[in-house]
Design a protein around this motif. Sequence first.
Motif, mmCIF file in Angstrom:
data_model
loop_
_atom_site.group_PDB
_atom_site.id
_atom_site.type_symbol
_atom_site.label_atom_id
_atom_site.label_comp_id
_atom_site.label_asym_id
_atom_site.label_seq_id
_atom_site.Cartn_x
_atom_site.Cartn_y
_atom_site.Cartn_z
ATOM 1 N N ASP A 103 0.847 -1.198 0.000
ATOM 2 C CA ASP A 103 0.000 0.000 0.000
ATOM 3 C C ASP A 103 0.879 1.244 0.000
ATOM 4 O O ASP A 103 1.623 1.482 0.955
ATOM 5 C CB ASP A 103 -0.903 -0.026 1.230
ATOM 6 C CG ASP A 103 -1.986 1.039 1.218
ATOM 7 O OD1 ASP A 103 -1.841 2.048 0.497
ATOM 8 O OD2 ASP A 103 -2.979 0.846 1.941
ATOM 9 N N ILE A 104 0.783 2.065 -1.064
ATOM 10 C CA ILE A 104 1.634 3.253 -1.158
ATOM 11 C C ILE A 104 1.081 4.435 -0.367
ATOM 12 O O ILE A 104 1.733 5.469 -0.272
ATOM 13 C CB ILE A 104 1.897 3.662 -2.630
ATOM 14 C CG1 ILE A 104 0.602 4.023 -3.348
ATOM 15 C CG2 ILE A 104 2.665 2.568 -3.350
ATOM 16 C CD1 ILE A 104 0.789 4.577 -4.747
ATOM 17 N N LYS A 105 -0.102 4.269 0.214
ATOM 18 C CA LYS A 105 -0.676 5.341 1.037
ATOM 19 C C LYS A 105 -0.255 5.210 2.496
ATOM 20 O O LYS A 105 -0.543 6.070 3.305
ATOM 21 C CB LYS A 105 -2.201 5.326 0.917
ATOM 22 C CG LYS A 105 -2.690 5.580 -0.508
ATOM 23 C CD LYS A 105 -4.188 5.448 -0.661
ATOM 24 C CE LYS A 105 -4.755 4.079 -0.446
ATOM 25 N NZ LYS A 105 -4.261 2.972 -1.210
ATOM 26 N N GLN A 106 0.422 4.120 2.824
ATOM 27 C CA GLN A 106 0.879 3.850 4.185
ATOM 28 C C GLN A 106 2.398 4.011 4.257
ATOM 29 O O GLN A 106 3.077 3.974 3.231
ATOM 30 C CB GLN A 106 0.498 2.417 4.583
ATOM 31 C CG GLN A 106 -0.984 2.140 4.563
ATOM 32 C CD GLN A 106 -1.737 2.988 5.575
ATOM 33 O OE1 GLN A 106 -1.271 3.202 6.690
ATOM 34 N NE2 GLN A 106 -2.889 3.492 5.182
ATOM 35 N N PRO A 107 2.954 4.181 5.451
ATOM 36 C CA PRO A 107 4.420 4.199 5.568
ATOM 37 C C PRO A 107 5.006 2.906 4.997
ATOM 38 O O PRO A 107 4.398 1.843 5.097
ATOM 39 C CB PRO A 107 4.665 4.287 7.082
ATOM 40 C CG PRO A 107 3.408 4.881 7.631
ATOM 41 C CD PRO A 107 2.290 4.385 6.741
ATOM 42 N N PHE A 108 6.191 3.026 4.401
ATOM 43 C CA PHE A 108 6.837 1.852 3.819
ATOM 44 C C PHE A 108 7.113 0.814 4.898
ATOM 45 O O PHE A 108 7.520 1.165 6.012
ATOM 46 C CB PHE A 108 8.168 2.216 3.165
ATOM 47 C CG PHE A 108 8.064 3.101 1.953
ATOM 48 C CD1 PHE A 108 6.892 3.196 1.215
ATOM 49 C CD2 PHE A 108 9.154 3.831 1.542
ATOM 50 C CE1 PHE A 108 6.808 4.002 0.096
ATOM 51 C CE2 PHE A 108 9.092 4.646 0.427
ATOM 52 C CZ PHE A 108 7.914 4.729 -0.297
ATOM 53 N N PRO A 109 6.959 -0.469 4.561
ATOM 54 C CA PRO A 109 7.346 -1.522 5.517
ATOM 55 C C PRO A 109 8.840 -1.435 5.843
ATOM 56 O O PRO A 109 9.637 -0.951 5.030
ATOM 57 C CB PRO A 109 7.036 -2.815 4.761
ATOM 58 C CG PRO A 109 6.082 -2.441 3.679
ATOM 59 C CD PRO A 109 6.400 -1.023 3.333
ATOM 60 N N ASP A 110 9.211 -1.904 7.008
ATOM 61 C CA ASP A 110 10.613 -1.847 7.442
ATOM 62 C C ASP A 110 11.533 -2.709 6.595
ATOM 63 O O ASP A 110 12.734 -2.459 6.540
ATOM 64 C CB ASP A 110 10.737 -2.292 8.908
ATOM 65 C CG ASP A 110 10.108 -1.292 9.860
ATOM 66 O OD1 ASP A 110 9.979 -0.109 9.498
ATOM 67 O OD2 ASP A 110 9.750 -1.715 10.977
ATOM 68 N N ASN A 111 10.989 -3.739 5.938
ATOM 69 C CA ASN A 111 11.855 -4.685 5.240
ATOM 70 C C ASN A 111 12.041 -4.375 3.749
ATOM 71 O O ASN A 111 12.394 -5.256 2.976
ATOM 72 C CB ASN A 111 11.353 -6.117 5.425
ATOM 73 C CG ASN A 111 10.008 -6.367 4.786
ATOM 74 O OD1 ASN A 111 9.158 -5.481 4.723
ATOM 75 N ND2 ASN A 111 9.794 -7.587 4.323
ATOM 76 N N ILE A 112 11.833 -3.130 3.334
ATOM 77 C CA ILE A 112 12.141 -2.774 1.947
ATOM 78 C C ILE A 112 13.651 -2.610 1.811
ATOM 79 O O ILE A 112 14.297 -1.956 2.638
ATOM 80 C CB ILE A 112 11.406 -1.486 1.505
ATOM 81 C CG1 ILE A 112 9.902 -1.748 1.426
ATOM 82 C CG2 ILE A 112 11.926 -1.000 0.155
ATOM 83 C CD1 ILE A 112 9.086 -0.571 0.938
#
Length: 142
Positions: A103-112
């Motif tokens: 979801d690009i409307k949410q903060p990026f996941p930590d594991n990117i």
Amino acid sequence: DVKTYVLGFHLVNGFVVMIEHDNDSWQDGLLNGIGGGIENGESPLDAMCREFLEETGLEVSGWRHLVKVGRSGIFEMDCFMSYGFDEFPPKERNDEGVLHLVDIKQPFPDNIEPTARWLLGLVLDYHHGKIDQLQVSEEWLA
């Protein structure tokens, strides 16, 4: 020889298609865009189309080249973005890992993966009209 790669971010209805690798030691558990190596005689755009089809099962056109990054004498990576509307990848996983819709409307996941994190930021800035071109000079990085 310099290794050449492509990496793409396909945006679909507020999500970006990413892969969580589980067979490549340095990327295990990390989310990244879709991509891979450029074959002999293949253009970066053709490689992007091929890699995305192989990894997701989706044939996507309209890839836009955003930036080329690399390390002198080691590798070059052409980075692309594209838009979709109703196409979601028919595959849930491939031989490299598990596909995700992030979801690009949410903060990026930590594991990117760290490089993918800032490239995805550029993609979203372009998507939202904050930038319309990008040029990176080695002089700026010195």
